[in-house]
Scaffold this motif. Structure first.
Motif, PDB file in Angstrom:
ATOM      1  N   ALA A 142       0.853  -1.191   0.000  1.00 37.06           N
ATOM      2  CA  ALA A 142       0.000   0.000   0.000  1.00 37.06           C
ATOM      3  C   ALA A 142       0.887   1.238   0.000  1.00 37.06           C
ATOM      4  O   ALA A 142       1.965   1.250   0.608  1.00 37.06           O
ATOM      5  N   PRO A 207      -4.398  -1.759   1.153  1.00 40.43           N
ATOM      6  CA  PRO A 207      -3.443  -2.741   0.622  1.00 40.43           C
ATOM      7  C   PRO A 207      -4.049  -3.563  -0.504  1.00 40.43           C
ATOM      8  O   PRO A 207      -5.236  -3.875  -0.512  1.00 40.43           O
ATOM      9  N   ALA A 213      -1.647  -2.897  -6.375  1.00 39.30           N
ATOM     10  CA  ALA A 213      -1.354  -1.774  -5.476  1.00 39.30           C
ATOM     11  C   ALA A 213      -0.807  -0.589  -6.249  1.00 39.30           C
ATOM     12  O   ALA A 213      -1.169   0.568  -5.981  1.00 39.30           O
TER      13      ALA A 213
END
Length: 454
Positions: A142, A207, A213
């Motif tokens: 993330a 995430p 991501a």
């Protein structure tokens, strides 16, 4: 420059129909080049299937396109001859504005035989994700996005206090519109708040698996930019946007599981790390100086990457140490099996995020393969430790200039193995152009240059 034939999948006609029904009229495709610039190709949406099947043309010279649009050269790239094909990944496409009919998709790079182009940055990350699975590891990642909001005159939209209620109230309409636009685009948001610097705002994203991501990060920046413009503002993700201010980071958090267990908690090593978790951190820490040319790659990066800025200016790690390049986050008691993760702080928004995450994961995996021993954590401000003591403990400051960072990147065997010889050569060539062209430029002009490009 072609790989073994790996034809792209046939476009999903059901997905195309769903996007059209959701209002898509224009497909905006993006890729991030080796200067960290977001480049676009667009097609009317009724051509999306054709684009996904046979691609959109792109010169290989984009491998050496610089932040000022100068085309530099390596021994293999930079001339006018050749062609690539950009294929939108419609499996991840989304409608970001149904009223105006705008859809977005990330672009993959292929050669004219429709084999993966080895320098496709998105595919470089995809390969690291695949290598992790071969080691029975699964990653989530993330991004935290820091950016500066500026008025039409170039002034910051707020002057603090950092994390203050006042700036939030001033930005309330923008923040609410932004959250709605991000939700429409399918971007998961953890937090949104005014940050420390003037005009600075931070968003933390949810995430995702590695490629997803970064796709989410790229999409979030697009949505932030569109929303800012609708409010009469400009936005910059550059590492430095205002002279003598703290600057913007682009921190990456990652977690890893092995056999379903979080490797950063519940182990018998220091701070509860498992052996694999310690090896992953060791691979990143031990090579973080060489990685600076990827993570902090522009002429303005080293105005931010300094001790005292919480930018992670030292190649070390520590539990909740915000001055270390690598920060272990255990999370709250009772949630650690789900929340323990590692943050890499020394990253800024002028980097290519696909290569950033490929570098982090690749270095971590190298630590596992080599069974690296993790150095002792730093539990204090590393800059406050006497220089000789730092040297004795193996705590080194990250490069303090772009030329130094590029020299280390160019000489790194491990990064060449992760990213590929040709890609490293292109990265170095692109950024050496910045050094050669702008080193003698006054600081305020260098800041202006990167502020307007990122």
């Amino acid at each position: 420059m072609s790989t073994a034939p790996t034809p792209p999948p046939e476009p999903d006609t059901t997905r195309i129909a769903e996007l059209a029904e959701a209002g898509a009229r224009l497909l905006v495709g993006t890729f991030i080049d080796n200067a960290g610039i977001t480049r676009v190709k667009t097609v009317p949406f009724d051509r999306a299937g054709t684009a996904a099947r046979s691609g959109i043309g792109l010169s290989p010279a984009f491998a050496v396109m610089c932040l000022d649009d100068h085309v530099t050269a390596t021994g293999k790239f930079g001339g006018p001859v050749g062609d690539l094909r950009l294929l939108p990944d419609l499996s991840t496409a989304t409608v970001i504005d149904a009223e105006r009919g705008i859809a977005w998709a990330p672009l993959d790079q292929y050669d004219q035989e429709l084999a993966r182009f080895p320098l496709c940055q998105r595919d470089v990350l995809r390969r690291q994700e695949q290598q992790a699975s071969e080691l029975e590891l699964a990653f989530l990642a993330a991004f935290e996005i820091e950016f500066t909001l500026l008025t039409s005159s170039g002034a910051p939209v707020h002057t603090g206090p950092g994390y203050g209620l006042g700036p939030l109230l001033d930005l309330e309409a923008f923040a609410l519109d932004l959250l709605e636009a991000l939700a429409t685009a399918g971007v998961g948001v953890g937090t949104l708040h005014p940050e420390y610097g003037p005009g600075q705002v931070e968003i933390s994203l949810a995430p995702r698996t590695p490629v997803a991501a970064v796709d989410q990060y790229v999409l979030a920046r697009l949505v932030i930019g569109r929303t800012a413009r609708r409010h009469g503002l400009t936005v910059s993700f550059a590492p430095v946007t205002l002279a003598d201010e703290i600057g913007n980071g682009s921190h990456v958090h990652f977690s890893a599981t092995q056999a379903g267990h979080n490797v950063f908690t519940g182990g018998e090593q220091i701070h509860g790390l498992t052996t694999t978790g310690a090896q992953l951190i060791a691979g990143v820490v031990d090579n973080s100086c060489a990685a600076a040319g990827v993570l902090t790659p522009t002429i303005a990066s080293y105005e931010r990457l300094q001790p005292g800025h919480w930018s992670g200016a030292y190649a070390c790690w520590g539990l909740e140490n915000r001055e270390a390049a690598v920060r272990l986050i255990r999370g709250s008691a009772g949630t650690r099996s789900a929340s323990a993760n590692v943050e890499v702080k020394s990253i800024d928004g002028a980097s290519n995020p696909y290569l950033v995450l490929a570098t982090i994961l690749g270095l971590g995996l190298s630590g596992v393969r080599e069974e690296r021993t993790l150095c002792q954590p730093v539990e204090e401000n590393p800059d406050a430790i006497p220089a000789q003591t730092r040297a004795d403990r193996g705590i080194h400051q990250l490069p303090t200039s772009l030329p130094d960072a590029l020299d280390r990147l160019e000489q790194s065997k491990v990064l060449r193995s992760i990213l590929g010889e040709d890609l490293v050569d292109c990265l170095v060539a692109v950024r050496r152009h910045e050094v050669d062209t702008y080193t003698e430029t006054p600081m305020h002009q260098r800041i202006q240059l990167v502020r307007d490009r990122y």
